[in-house]
Design a protein around this motif. Sequence first.
Motif, PDB file in Angstrom:
ATOM      1  N   TYR A  22       0.807  -1.226   0.000  1.00  0.00           N
ATOM      2  CA  TYR A  22       0.000   0.000   0.000  1.00  0.00           C
ATOM      3  C   TYR A  22       0.837   1.272   0.000  1.00  0.00           C
ATOM      4  O   TYR A  22       0.437   2.278  -0.545  1.00  0.00           O
ATOM      5  N   SER A  80     -12.797  -2.096   2.940  1.00  0.00           N
ATOM      6  CA  SER A  80     -12.274  -3.177   2.112  1.00  0.00           C
ATOM      7  C   SER A  80     -13.419  -4.167   1.872  1.00  0.00           C
ATOM      8  O   SER A  80     -14.582  -3.840   2.104  1.00  0.00           O
ATOM      9  N   LYS A 111     -14.165  -7.513 -10.198  1.00  0.00           N
ATOM     10  CA  LYS A 111     -13.364  -6.842  -9.173  1.00  0.00           C
ATOM     11  C   LYS A 111     -12.101  -6.346  -9.873  1.00  0.00           C
ATOM     12  O   LYS A 111     -11.189  -7.123 -10.169  1.00  0.00           O
ATOM     13  N   SER A 116      -8.094   2.113  -5.133  1.00  0.00           N
ATOM     14  CA  SER A 116      -9.389   2.650  -4.769  1.00  0.00           C
ATOM     15  C   SER A 116      -9.313   4.162  -4.569  1.00  0.00           C
ATOM     16  O   SER A 116      -8.420   4.652  -3.889  1.00  0.00           O
ATOM     17  N   GLU A 168     -12.319   2.574  -9.002  1.00  0.00           N
ATOM     18  CA  GLU A 168     -11.016   1.929  -9.031  1.00  0.00           C
ATOM     19  C   GLU A 168     -10.235   2.495 -10.215  1.00  0.00           C
ATOM     20  O   GLU A 168     -10.687   2.407 -11.359  1.00  0.00           O
TER      21      GLU A 168
END
Length: 734
Positions: A22, A80, A111, A116, A168
Amino acid sequence: MDIGARIKELREKIEYHNKKYYEEDAPEITDFEYDSILRELKNLELEYPELATPESPTKRVGGKAKRGAKQIAHDVPMLSLDDRFSREEVADFITKIQKEVENPVFIVEHKIDGLSVALRYRGGEFAEGMTRGDGISYGEDITDNLMMIDTVPLSIPEKLPYLEVRGEVYMDNAAFEAVNERQEEIEGKIFANPRNCAAGTLRQLDPGVVAERDLSIFVFNLQAIQGKEFTSHAETLDWLATQGFAVPKYITCTTEEGVWDAITLIDETRGELPFGIDGAVVKLDNLADREKLGASSKVPRWAIAYKYPPEEKATKVLDIEVNVGRTGRLTPLAILEPVRLAGTTVSRASLHNQDQIDRLDIRIGDTVIVRKAAEIIPEIVRVIKEQRAHGTTPFKIPDRCPVCGAPALRGEDAADIRCSGINCPAQLARLIIHFASRGAMDIEGLGPAAVHSLMDKGYIKDIADIYYLKNYRDEFIASGITPRSRKQVAPYKDGRARKQKEPDYTASTDNLLAAIERSKEQNLERLINGFGIPNIGKQTGSILEENFPDIQAIAKISYDKYKQLQDSEKQLKKERSKLAKLLKTSTKPEDVELLSEMDKQLSDIGKELKANGDIKGIGEVSIKAIAAFFAEPQTKVILERLEEAGVTMKSRSAGKVIDDRLEGATFVLTGTLQTLSRGEATQLIQEHGGRVAGSVSKKTTYLLAGEGAGDKMNKAQSLGITIITEAEFLHMIE
Ligand SMILES: NC(=O)c1ccc[n+]([C@@H]2O[C@H](COP(=O)([O-])OP(=O)(O)OC[C@H]3O[C@@H](n4cnc5c(N)ncnc54)[C@H](O)[C@@H]3O)[C@@H](O)[C@H]2O)c1
Ligand SMILES: [Zn+2]
């Protein structure tokens, strides 16, 4: 191991990989491996609830806003999704919802594997956008970067007071490949997959970089809205589409079976998508029911993510092809009998390099196990040796480039094998970019964008063409060398495009042409580096320049001759030592004569060896590379045209003498000087009448020592030789 310790270990592992993923956009393990660790932890915490804590990574969203980045507070959490890995687990979710909600309708969506983000609109205008961050309190402000994405509408038709959507940001496969190709050419960071590339691009601080790389967005949720109401998720997606947002395709289902069919359908067709997905999302459609079910601190209770498992299958290696990449690297590629794997038909897999082929011992005709997970490129895991046919042979990457025929050379210790062709079509763009770059000919204004543009328009077809660009001055002034694309100019915050003046390309054209002319005077060290010969950079260039009068002399280096001479030298030395022994007892005049004859021969061989590259600092691999490069017909053509154009081919060592201030002085250089390269220092010494020697002896006048001086320094000290610094040297010739 005791359970508490295991839980602690798992948490630490997850935190570590979260950080990599991340915050640094550089994961070290696959998502599948990560998910397995997280799942083990989740299961342990369920089994031993007394060991669960609210700080556990199973309870929190994994990211964090970057330190130093401007932050924006969330008003709707960006959570999440709870992961599911089997049909049973999905069915379990469906049943639970069916118990709590009457006649639930489910939506199944792709997905998308990206980053995000949330987008906020005020009065129908894009106002700000942010990353997920920790999902609850803050995200990073990435408004300027988001504005560079074509599919983020800067203004929408319905001017509602407030709208927040979540989506996204991703990079499709073609854009991802284009970025990595570019990165290869400029020898920059290569991204592991489109997801990391998208995240890395969006979280860096230069909107220009975002504009260059083609990012896209899918908007998959309406977070908040004023001035309008909806009852279902499907309705919101349909409305968002009318407002210019790209929304994911969705499948509506009412039964567990229907949901599973949708998941399977997405799996089977995902190979045809132009972008990567890492699963399917199952969501409850009714918005009031969602509200009722609520969320935990990490995930909503009304949706789940189903993750497709990695797959392995056996297939046959039909052939091994060798491709040449943009860096000239030869990469072996296995051509496979097509198999369906993780939603795609796999018919090729990279074998990376010779070491990998040797390690797995992959041969044409072998049956192999191929593996593909959602996010990774197919790879060959192992060979089924029991099924190997008789008579197969180990595979060797050829020693000639399959594209241009030039010698393919292996680095001294690198696993890579690279084409040495100066005109190799496969790597031409990079070769030209490298030639013009700062470390080589240093042509300002001839960066990657200009090179590509000039190549696309056919002005540059090889390195030498650079020096003939001046013939097209008028054309460049009329149309520009790299006309700025509209995209590179950022719009105003409110979305209005900035007005652009009619451009005048006279100055930029003349600046570039002047920089090209100046570069003709660059030294050999830079010219040689510019050729991009595998393993031959500035350092070797500098040594060559010190020891050869010009390029033509360097071009005569022959590796075969070098080996031959080495053999004769060895042989002769042996004979000489025999004779020398004999001479201890005999004093035949013809033997004495023979000995001196041998010494003369040895000294001749020594000179010839030197002319063939036998010089301190140049290894055998380099001699081979230099010889192969200059022997290539394509090199000869380019060299002739460069010379014709007036590019310097002479060494500085063969250069002019300015004065004789240093007459009679012998210098030895050691260590790294502060501002001068060795080549430059040598040139200065010679221009002022001095000499440069390779090693310290009683005859040495000065040792010019830079940082990291070692043996030579010690020797000079013991011989009492004057040691000077670069500053003192420069002072001597002032
Ligand atoms: N390899 C590693 O080291 C590493 C480390 C950390 C996380 N990860 C991976 O990251 C993921 C976990 O990250 P996460 O917490 O973001 O969860 P997640 O990716 O499993 O699911 C949540 C995300 O899905 C996205 N999404 C995409 N399409 C969507 C759609 N149609 N509807 C709703 N959401 C959609 C949302 O942006 C949301 O943030 C896992 O896949 C995990 O394997 C990998
Ligand atoms: Zn080639």
